[in-house]
Design a protein around this motif. Sequence first.
Motif, PDB file in Angstrom:
ATOM      1  N   ALA A 127     -13.948   2.280   2.047  1.00 50.27           N
ATOM      2  CA  ALA A 127     -12.578   2.071   2.522  1.00 50.27           C
ATOM      3  C   ALA A 127     -12.576   1.464   3.919  1.00 50.27           C
ATOM      4  O   ALA A 127     -11.741   0.609   4.237  1.00 50.27           O
ATOM      5  CB  ALA A 127     -11.820   3.396   2.519  1.00 50.27           C
TER       6      ALA A 127
ATOM      7  N   ARG B 235     -11.069  11.441  -0.316  1.00 54.25           N
ATOM      8  CA  ARG B 235     -10.989  11.450   1.144  1.00 54.25           C
ATOM      9  C   ARG B 235     -12.179  12.166   1.772  1.00 54.25           C
ATOM     10  O   ARG B 235     -12.563  11.857   2.904  1.00 54.25           O
ATOM     11  CB  ARG B 235      -9.677  12.116   1.592  1.00 54.25           C
TER      12      ARG B 235
ATOM     13  N   ALA C 253      -8.509   3.155   7.773  1.00 56.15           N
ATOM     14  CA  ALA C 253      -8.678   4.205   6.763  1.00 56.15           C
ATOM     15  C   ALA C 253      -9.170   5.500   7.391  1.00 56.15           C
ATOM     16  O   ALA C 253      -8.929   6.589   6.869  1.00 56.15           O
ATOM     17  CB  ALA C 253      -9.650   3.736   5.678  1.00 56.15           C
TER      18      ALA C 253
ATOM     19  N   THR D 187      -5.452   0.597   0.548  1.00 59.53           N
ATOM     20  CA  THR D 187      -6.010   0.669   1.906  1.00 59.53           C
ATOM     21  C   THR D 187      -6.185  -0.724   2.487  1.00 59.53           C
ATOM     22  O   THR D 187      -6.063  -0.904   3.708  1.00 59.53           O
ATOM     23  CB  THR D 187      -7.358   1.401   1.884  1.00 59.53           C
ATOM     24  N   LYS D 188      -6.430  -1.700   1.659  1.00 58.41           N
ATOM     25  CA  LYS D 188      -6.628  -3.071   2.134  1.00 58.41           C
ATOM     26  C   LYS D 188      -5.392  -3.580   2.861  1.00 58.41           C
ATOM     27  O   LYS D 188      -5.497  -4.296   3.859  1.00 58.41           O
ATOM     28  CB  LYS D 188      -6.970  -3.978   0.950  1.00 58.41           C
TER      29      LYS D 188
ATOM     30  N   GLY E 278       0.784  -1.233   0.000  1.00 54.14           N
ATOM     31  CA  GLY E 278       0.000   0.000   0.000  1.00 54.14           C
ATOM     32  C   GLY E 278       0.809   1.272   0.000  1.00 54.14           C
ATOM     33  O   GLY E 278       0.279   2.341  -0.338  1.00 54.14           O
TER      34      GLY E 278
ATOM     35  N   GLY F 216      -4.186   0.549   6.416  1.00 53.44           N
ATOM     36  CA  GLY F 216      -5.254   1.546   6.465  1.00 53.44           C
ATOM     37  C   GLY F 216      -4.779   2.969   6.287  1.00 53.44           C
ATOM     38  O   GLY F 216      -5.479   3.797   5.677  1.00 53.44           O
ATOM     39  N   THR F 217      -3.589   3.295   6.781  1.00 52.18           N
ATOM     40  CA  THR F 217      -3.114   4.672   6.695  1.00 52.18           C
ATOM     41  C   THR F 217      -2.811   5.101   5.258  1.00 52.18           C
ATOM     42  O   THR F 217      -2.629   6.295   5.002  1.00 52.18           O
ATOM     43  CB  THR F 217      -1.850   4.846   7.552  1.00 52.18           C
TER      44      THR F 217
ATOM     45  N   HIS G 241     -10.539  -1.848   5.508  1.00 53.78           N
ATOM     46  CA  HIS G 241      -9.596  -1.658   6.624  1.00 53.78           C
ATOM     47  C   HIS G 241     -10.086  -0.496   7.493  1.00 53.78           C
ATOM     48  O   HIS G 241     -10.256   0.628   7.011  1.00 53.78           O
ATOM     49  CB  HIS G 241      -8.193  -1.348   6.100  1.00 53.78           C
TER      50      HIS G 241
ATOM     51  N   VAL H  18      -7.048   2.906  -4.795  1.00 50.89           N
ATOM     52  CA  VAL H  18      -7.036   3.402  -3.417  1.00 50.89           C
ATOM     53  C   VAL H  18      -7.534   2.321  -2.465  1.00 50.89           C
ATOM     54  O   VAL H  18      -6.958   2.098  -1.387  1.00 50.89           O
ATOM     55  CB  VAL H  18      -7.884   4.684  -3.290  1.00 50.89           C
TER      56      VAL H  18
ATOM     57  N   PHE I  84      -4.801   5.321   3.011  1.00 50.27           N
ATOM     58  CA  PHE I  84      -5.936   6.133   2.570  1.00 50.27           C
ATOM     59  C   PHE I  84      -5.612   7.622   2.647  1.00 50.27           C
ATOM     60  O   PHE I  84      -6.193   8.429   1.913  1.00 50.27           O
ATOM     61  CB  PHE I  84      -7.159   5.829   3.443  1.00 50.27           C
TER      62      PHE I  84
END
Length: 781
Positions: free
Chosen positions: A323, A314, A330, A299-300, A278, A303-304, A327, A295, A306
Amino acid sequence: MAATWLQCQVLAEGPRKTEETYEVFGQMKMGPCQAPPQELEGKTARIKCADGEVLEVPAEALALSFRAKKDLLEKGCDQDFEVPLGKGVVVKLMEYLKHHTTNEYSEIRTPLASDHLVDCGASRWDASFANVDKEMLFDLTVAASYLDIPGLWFLLSAKAALMTTNKSADKLRKEFMLTNDFPATEENDLRRKSAADMSRLAASSVIRNGVKAAEYKAGIKQIEDGTSAPSAVVNTSSWRQAMWRAAVLDDWKLLEHAPEPVKNDRDLVKSAILTSQGAALKLASSEMRADEALVLEATKYFGTAFAHADPELRNNKDFLLKALGVHGGAMTGAPDALRRDKSFMLEAAKVGKGNALQGATVDLRDDRNLILEMAVHDAEAYKHASEDLLNDKDFAVAVAKRNGKALKFMIPAFRADPDVVRAAVARDPQAAQYAHASRRSELGMIQEGVLGEVQMQAELESQLKAAQEEAAATLTLATVAPPRQVPFQALPERPKYTCMRLQKTVDFTAQSVMTANMGQSNYIAANSYLDRMPGLRRPEIDAVGLMWGAVGGIGMRWKAFASEDFLNATPELLLTIEDSCKVLWVAACTLFPPEWFNASHMADQRPYFLTKTAGTIPLDISTDSAAAQVQDVEADRRALQDLTDVDRRPLPGNNSAPLGGWPNLVSAHEGAKIRLTGLRAKNGMTGTLLQRCDNGAWKVQLDDGSNNALLRPNNFEVIEAAKVEASQKFQRHFPETQELQAYNAAAAAERQCKIEEKRSKLKEKIAAKRQAILASAVHAA
């Protein structure tokens, strides 16, 4: 010259068997799989090519393709099997499959040892089949990857590797007719930043580029991406893009320095996201960071990631909920306004995204009313409450009354607390599966509750269904990473298996945790750790620690001691194999065992184990016994103080040593073979024990033919006792007669004669050497 960069190996098998790839120690290997199904033998299948033409082929030959076999078994041979391949490619492909229906796959040895496939292990037929032009080679490679034919894929990969071996980057660019649009300054910059050799990078780039061009020509990339036309930013004739793509696939961090067209390559960015878990999303172009699918993919994994998405995404609440579905972390990358928004948190919980609370602001994570309201819809919201709330029993009871499944996310103390468990089970009986085993037993939820056979089967089916749905909707992209390099990336394939949630564990420890002796500190420490684990797993996993007693006739102890084991003296205390099977059945199949239990025959030892000794101090100490202990210690000290070398091996019959003392499986007897140790010279020399003296020393005959030696027991080790047993058998069956005595005397005389002969030869050699030295001295004078 050898082509060494293809780190793969093929393990071929007999005819009519498909293959499958697997990985061992970082190397890609290939082994046999099952034969095509019998129900396809003798049948005819229909392949519909991309140009609409239909070809009839043997079904059992087509079934050597994993993708085709699955389709034929599901839909039958009456329906057309559609492929995005031209007729010429399909005809050539079927030629390979028909041949290997009755002929074995060749075993290609890697690293490739020659420039010719035959010298690398390929059969002459396979080598001839792979001898095609570059366009057909890449078309067949894409076809083999799309239809999942590992044997053909590997053969063509080896052929491609040989085509690029020991060639400069400039020569490869010209051979594969790529446009020289790579600025010299940018090429030098790539050379400095990339750890790979430019020639190897060039070889990788031309092959990957040829495969990509074939994929776009066949329309496979359009099918995967759901588009009607190939991406305009990907120029398969550009040398610059080809080199940067190969470099980024080797090291995803180079995406930061890549030109904009490379950063806009969706396939490349997706591969970099997978390789980097990611992190590569932040290095992609703004267009790629606005791609919802990419995206979510980033994110999968983490999480961060995202936080690196396009600002418009966002701030999109609907997309943020998507998202959060892949995770919960996100939420940490969402704008501050959404992280402080109570209404959004509640909305997320209502759609099963209570994990959004982990990215909320501190004041929201400490808001009792908000968390209680969110927990009604999704119990996972409680998991991300503040530390103070997680340790508040009253709050835990309040949450349990609103959603019993919140018990799963509570601390171990609350999952074993009667009030909390009772409140959770009253709200939802299924919550009992998350309670401590003692609470489940008290509530009568063991046999008929959620841990019963019916409920376990339902849980298994539920997990399997969810995994199948995910596998049907997702694709896993295979990537290339050093040190294992393959000519090109494998096309995406669907997951073939899933993993069930762990529900039961059995830790094998030892009874000696409670009866340890000297020398077992590490052993006991390890088993004590295992004894602690079931209590930590219990709320969610039905864990148990099994403390084995002594088992006879099997296992490592039997292998080490065999008949010399001192435990054989008390066979009534040994577990049999049948006893062990019963114990294992109870430990693995019973749903209400204690956290740990002991399994051994303890009729006479039970009071000893149950007597409290830890932390107790005897009030009455016998004066005589205390004085005797002091006297024994002083005697030992006096005996050892004058010795320079102490034999610390256990004494025979000393059962108080670790494991009762390691028995002398190979003991010292007359005739035993020994090895010298602990001496200033001749260490490692072997010999035979002849006679034991009164002072404990042994007379030893050395194997080098020199004189006999007189050695103490701590200066040798027994390595073979077979000759002792043979000597004993000889003496038992043949008593020592006059003839035997005469034979032994003659043998001793013969040995002495040989020794004297060796001595005389040695003296003659020394005399000759001295004579030569004197002669040379006289001549010099």
